[in-house]
Design an enzyme around this catalytic site. Structure first.
Site, short mmCIF file in Angstrom:
data_model
loop_
_atom_site.label_atom_id
_atom_site.label_comp_id
_atom_site.label_asym_id
_atom_site.label_seq_id
_atom_site.Cartn_x
_atom_site.Cartn_y
_atom_site.Cartn_z
N SER A 189 39.23 41.35 32.41
CA SER A 189 40.22 40.38 31.93
C SER A 189 40.72 40.78 30.54
CB SER A 189 39.58 38.99 31.96
OG SER A 189 40.53 38.00 31.86
N ASP A 343 45.06 35.83 41.77
CA ASP A 343 44.87 35.95 40.33
C ASP A 343 46.24 36.15 39.67
OD1 ASP A 343 44.18 36.64 37.75
OD2 ASP A 343 43.03 38.43 38.28
N HIS A 373 40.36 35.26 40.08
CA HIS A 373 40.16 35.85 38.76
C HIS A 373 38.72 35.59 38.29
CE1 HIS A 373 41.33 37.51 34.92
NE2 HIS A 373 40.59 36.57 34.37
#
Ligand SMILES: *[C@@H]1O[C@H](CO)[C@@H](O)[C@H](O)[C@H]1NC(C)=O
Ligand SMILES: *[C@@H]1O[C@H](CO)[C@@H](O)[C@H](O)[C@H]1NC(C)=O
Length: 403
Positions: A189, A343, A373
């Site tokens: 991320s 996501d 995600h």
């Protein structure tokens, strides 16, 4: 029916209504994910409320709650764990105990959390690093960079860069018994963002002689220019990371000034002077057909040049690695990209895969169709999901073979 049972029934209906979120068809453990997501939503509501009351910054509430998951650096039978500093930047260090004759591999790990929350000590990150150290018999360094809103870009980037640059010195590698030809940078991320940015910037740093062998980017955030990609549209309200939160993370990386957040929310934050950058994130060219579906590419809406001048960070490749020219991609190491179908950041990862492949960089792209995600975060009880274990195993397996 008594008043009590009626109240109970009503309360249960309300709770069920609150917990219920539409979960994509192909996702397993639906109710568990709904409960986890209800937890995330509750935290978000508490944070909004506390901020509205003027008690705390939104991210401070998130930080406080994630800090419950912090663990002490406890060594186990396989790995020695210590909190240390590299050139004054804190990091958690994992050294495998297994005796081995040769040099070891090393993984520098950058945790996620939108540049605002999270930490290497968080239980899932701590566990992932232990697994990596143990399975690969590798030294793992999990970087504890400073976070927004206290610190904005480029502090996060610079902290990570400082650690990586310090570690890549031959004398330091020798001290840890690390093979200079077998070093990886990884991140998930916002950590994938920092890993990608650091890997790019190292290419121009003449002081760094050791080269990374691979970079592993797990559902990375890679650009701020277009926050209306098909993945943002398709997954606006999917579990864990709704678009509104991602916009908040992005804007908070640069400033707490809400005008940037508002402009980003309407995807009209990029000034016309920067229009030439849009070709670097043109999903119409960079996404395979299957991800474009019936989305229609629209020309960008330009914002005021004031925002771009005041917060140039969001146009800086150190914050948005997709914004470099092709020539700057040459020389990057073999790249592993993991993307999740459900996501908002999916298309950031896929566009980077396309751009890297176009210039001839070797890329391994794992796209998980039934993933949300943050999949690798869900590996610790009671919030573990089969998906989390599957994704973590995929990534570590790949590292083990390729590093
Ligand atoms: C240590 O490593 C072994 C072999 O990989 C594993 O079975 C065991 O669970 C590990 N111990 C801990 C505490 O993780
Ligand atoms: C993006 O790509 C499409 C299709 O190739 C093209 O029509 C459009 O002009 C491009 N836009 C930008 C800003 O590069």
């Amino acid at each position: 029916m008594g008043t009590k049972s009626l109240c109970l029934l009503l309360a249960s209906v309300l709770v069920a209504y609150y917990v219920y979120t539409p979960i994509p068809e192909n996702i397993e453990e639906r109710w568990k994910l709904m409960l986890i997501n209800a937890g995330f939503r509750t935290v978000a509501h508490v944070a909004e409320f506390a901020e509205w009351l003027g008690l705390m910054h939104y991210m401070e509430v998130l930080m406080m709650i994630t800090s419950i998951e912090y663990t002490a650096p406890i060594s186990d039978e396989n790995v020695t764990v210590t909190d240390t500093k590299f050139n004054n930047v804190p990091a958690r260090l994992y050294i495998p105990r297994k005796q081995s004759s040769g040099l070891k591999r090393a993984v520098i790990y950058i945790h996620g959390g939108g540049w605002c929350v999270g930490g290497s000590a968080m239980e899932p990150y701590d566990l992932l690093s232990r697994w990596t150290a143990n399975k690969l018999n590798a030294v793992v360094i999990s970087v504890e960079y400073r976070l927004a809103p206290t610190y904005h870009f480029p502090v996060q980037f610079e902290d990570v860069y400082t650690v990586v640059k310090f570690f890549l010195q031959n004398s330091v590698l020798a001290q840890y018994g690390v093979d200079p030809n077998r070093i990886c940078i990884s991140g998930d991320s916002a950590g994938g963002n920092l890993a990608a940015a650091v890997a790019q910037q190292l290419l121009d740093d003449l002081e760094v002689k050791v080269k990374l062998k691979i970079q592993a980017l797990l559902y990375p955030a890679l650009q701020t220019l277009d926050l209306d990609l098909p993945s943002y549209k398709d997954n606006e309200n999917k579990p864990i990371l709704p678009k509104s939160l991602m916009v908040r993370f992005w804007s908070e990386y640069f400033t707490t000034d809400v005008s940037l957040q508002e402009a980003m929310a309407s995807n009209s934050h990029v000034p016309a002077e920067s229009s030439h950058l849009f070709r670097l994130v043109n999903w119409s060219n960079l996404l395979p057909e299957k991800f474009k579906k019936d989305h229609v590419y629209a020309s960008p809406i330009y914002g005021s040049s004031r925002l771009g001048k005041k917060y140039p960070g969001f146009l800086d490749p150190r914050a948005a690695p997709l914004l470099v020219d092709d020539t700057k991609l040459l020389g990057l190491p073999v790249t592993y990209v993991l993307t999740c179908q459900h996501d908002v950041l999916r298309d950031d990862g896929i566009m980077y895969v396309s751009r890297l492949r176009e210039v001839g960089i070797e890329v391994i792209h794992d796209h998980i169709e039934d993933a949300i995600h943050g999949a690798l975060m869900f590996i610790t009880s009671p919030t573990d999901l089969a998906l989390g274990h599957r994704a973590a195993n995929k990534y570590i397996e790949w590292l083990n073979i390729n590093l």
